[in-house]
Write a protein that holds these residues in place. Structure first.
Motif, mmCIF file in Angstrom:
data_model
loop_
_atom_site.group_PDB
_atom_site.id
_atom_site.type_symbol
_atom_site.label_atom_id
_atom_site.label_comp_id
_atom_site.label_asym_id
_atom_site.label_seq_id
_atom_site.Cartn_x
_atom_site.Cartn_y
_atom_site.Cartn_z
ATOM 1 N N LYS A 128 -47.929 -34.076 55.348
ATOM 2 C CA LYS A 128 -48.398 -34.013 56.738
ATOM 3 C C LYS A 128 -47.210 -34.231 57.665
ATOM 4 C CE LYS A 128 -51.374 -36.088 60.228
ATOM 5 N NZ LYS A 128 -52.240 -37.236 60.600
ATOM 6 N N ASP A 129 -47.125 -33.392 58.689
ATOM 7 C CA ASP A 129 -46.108 -33.543 59.742
ATOM 8 C C ASP A 129 -44.688 -33.684 59.176
ATOM 9 O OD1 ASP A 129 -48.182 -33.452 61.568
ATOM 10 O OD2 ASP A 129 -48.357 -35.631 61.701
ATOM 11 N N LYS B 64 -56.680 -27.226 53.740
ATOM 12 C CA LYS B 64 -57.975 -27.845 54.024
ATOM 13 C C LYS B 64 -59.116 -27.173 53.275
ATOM 14 C CE LYS B 64 -61.128 -29.166 57.738
ATOM 15 N NZ LYS B 64 -61.372 -29.218 59.199
ATOM 16 N N GLN C 11 -59.356 -38.651 52.448
ATOM 17 C CA GLN C 11 -58.375 -39.112 53.428
ATOM 18 C C GLN C 11 -57.470 -37.966 53.861
ATOM 19 O OE1 GLN C 11 -58.243 -42.445 54.674
ATOM 20 N NE2 GLN C 11 -57.036 -41.297 56.183
ATOM 21 N N ALA C 12 -57.071 -37.120 52.923
ATOM 22 C CA ALA C 12 -56.207 -35.993 53.259
ATOM 23 C C ALA C 12 -56.911 -35.037 54.218
ATOM 24 C CB ALA C 12 -55.790 -35.254 51.990
ATOM 25 N N ALA D 162 -59.347 -35.824 56.327
ATOM 26 C CA ALA D 162 -59.472 -36.509 57.613
ATOM 27 C C ALA D 162 -58.153 -36.499 58.377
ATOM 28 C CB ALA D 162 -59.951 -37.940 57.396
ATOM 29 N N ASP D 163 -57.035 -36.577 57.646
ATOM 30 C CA ASP D 163 -55.718 -36.612 58.283
ATOM 31 C C ASP D 163 -55.169 -35.227 58.605
ATOM 32 O OD1 ASP D 163 -55.741 -39.353 58.074
ATOM 33 O OD2 ASP D 163 -54.498 -39.423 56.261
ATOM 34 N N GLY D 164 -55.838 -34.201 58.144
ATOM 35 C CA GLY D 164 -55.310 -32.857 58.330
ATOM 36 C C GLY D 164 -54.094 -32.603 57.455
ATOM 37 N N ALA D 165 -54.047 -33.264 56.308
ATOM 38 C CA ALA D 165 -52.917 -33.126 55.392
ATOM 39 C C ALA D 165 -53.237 -32.089 54.322
ATOM 40 C CB ALA D 165 -52.595 -34.471 54.747
#
Length: 366
Positions: A170-171, A212, A283-284, A286-289
């Protein structure tokens, strides 16, 4: 034994020992907390004809955890530097002889009183006792034996374990979720659509990303399986006689708490494995990972060693001359150049002029 953390505390410890100080002995020991130096002083006590040399323990020196191996601390083992500095600075006061058979951790060195029966390693010069194993050489210490074997693997380009690395991304940040020899060993493996995975792979590094849409599909499959497993959940039986063998963990799923015994109870261990995979994908999402899977094929010990040299203790550019010098006596300059070209073609490193830098892909597979 008391902790010695400075020149002053070492001086105070020696002053507590009566007699004429002769030898400061520094030997490595280790435990679950890491490596430390055990210090003793040999002192002459009494008068002739009953004069004798007595060994007095002084304390232990620990100046950092073993994480220093990965942080680039220089020197990596300052305990050795401390005792060397002490002997040099107190030469007029004590006139001590320093017995420090190894400046890096090695718990197989002989004591000062045993040195006459030891043999110097042909490679590093450290004193030690020859192994009685018929499978080990007699002229070098075990550490140097392992180094010789590794150098042979590098020189001969022996095949290295291929393996798979899993990351959540992520990011611009990759966080490792683990390594396995085979992808099937990961808890999410049975829930990944085989169509998303590559066919039998040729040599190289192959990266599969699960965005996703894929993670939602995996999470749905995990949810169905976890719900089914928990529908027949029963608490583990507890036997007080085996209490020290148990390992319990508590999970919370859909508002219900479950106690799992994950060491001896196979079904509970399976539930725990699926639950943590479920929680990770949730969690991934939800985090957009996303998940990044690195499949390695055809990596040799030489490739792996070069990438580790570039990556640890921290990823940093190296000059071509530095790489060549690092493998002096093991690889020729032409072999180093050929290896760097191979790794560059695999997108594991980048070369700009004479500068060599490990890439994110290279860093993620070592």
């Amino acid at each position: 034994m008391p902790a010695i953390t400075s020149l002053e505390s070492l001086d105070r410890a020696i002053q507590q020992v009566s007699g004429t100080h002769k030898v400061l002995e520094a030997l490595w020991e280790g435990d679950t907390q890491g490596w430390y130096l055990c210090l003793s002083v040999y002192a002459e006590q009494g008068i002739w004809p009953v004069k004798r040399t007595v060994c007095h323990p002084l304390g232990t020196v620990t100046l950092g955890s073993d994480l220093r191996l990965f942080t680039g601390q220089v020197p990596p083992w300052p305990e050795a530097e401390l005792v060397k500095t002490f002997v040099q600075q107190t030469q007029r006061t004590y006139g001590l002889t320093l017995y420090l058979p190894s400046e890096e951790p090695d718990d197989e060195c002989p004591r000062w009183t045993e040195r006459a029966h030891a043999r110097a390693c042909a490679d590093c010069g450290k004193l030690g006792f020859p192994s009685d194993s018929p499978y080990l050489p007699k002229d070098v210490c075990y550490r140097c034996h392992l180094r010789r074997e590794q150098n042979a693997r590098i020189r001969n380009e022996a095949a290295c374990d291929d393996g798979v690395n899993l990351y959540v991304y992520k990011d611009g940040v990759h966080r490792s979720l683990g390594y396995a020899t085979h992808f099937d060993s990961f808890a999410i493996a049975p829930y990944v659509d085989p169509a998303r995975l590559p066919a039998p792979l040729p040599g190289g590094v192959h990266v599969v990303t699960l965005e996703k849409e894929a993670l939602v599909d995996i999470h749905a499959r995990l949810t169905a399986d976890l719900t089914e497993q928990l529908s027949s959940y029963e608490p583990a039986e507890k036997d007080a006689r085996k209490s020290h063998f148990y390992h319990f963990e508590e999970i919370n799923y859909q508002g219900v708490a479950y106690e799992l015994e994950v060491k001896l109870h196979r079904l509970h261990r399976d539930i725990s494995r699926v639950f943590h995979a479920w929680a990770g994908t949730q969690q991934a999402i939800a985090d957009g990972a996303s998940y990044w899977i690195y499949f390695k094929r055809g990596i040799t010990h030489r490739d792996d060693a070069v990438l580790r040299y570039l990556n640890y203790p921290t990823p940093s550019p190296k000059r071509m001359d530095q790489v060549v010098q690092h493998y002096h006596g093991i690889l020729t300059e032409q072999e180093v150049s050929r290896t760097l070209a191979k790794l560059e073609a695999m997108h594991c490193l980048e070369r700009v002029g004479r500068d060599v830098t490990i890439s994110q892909t290279g860093s993620n597979i070592v």
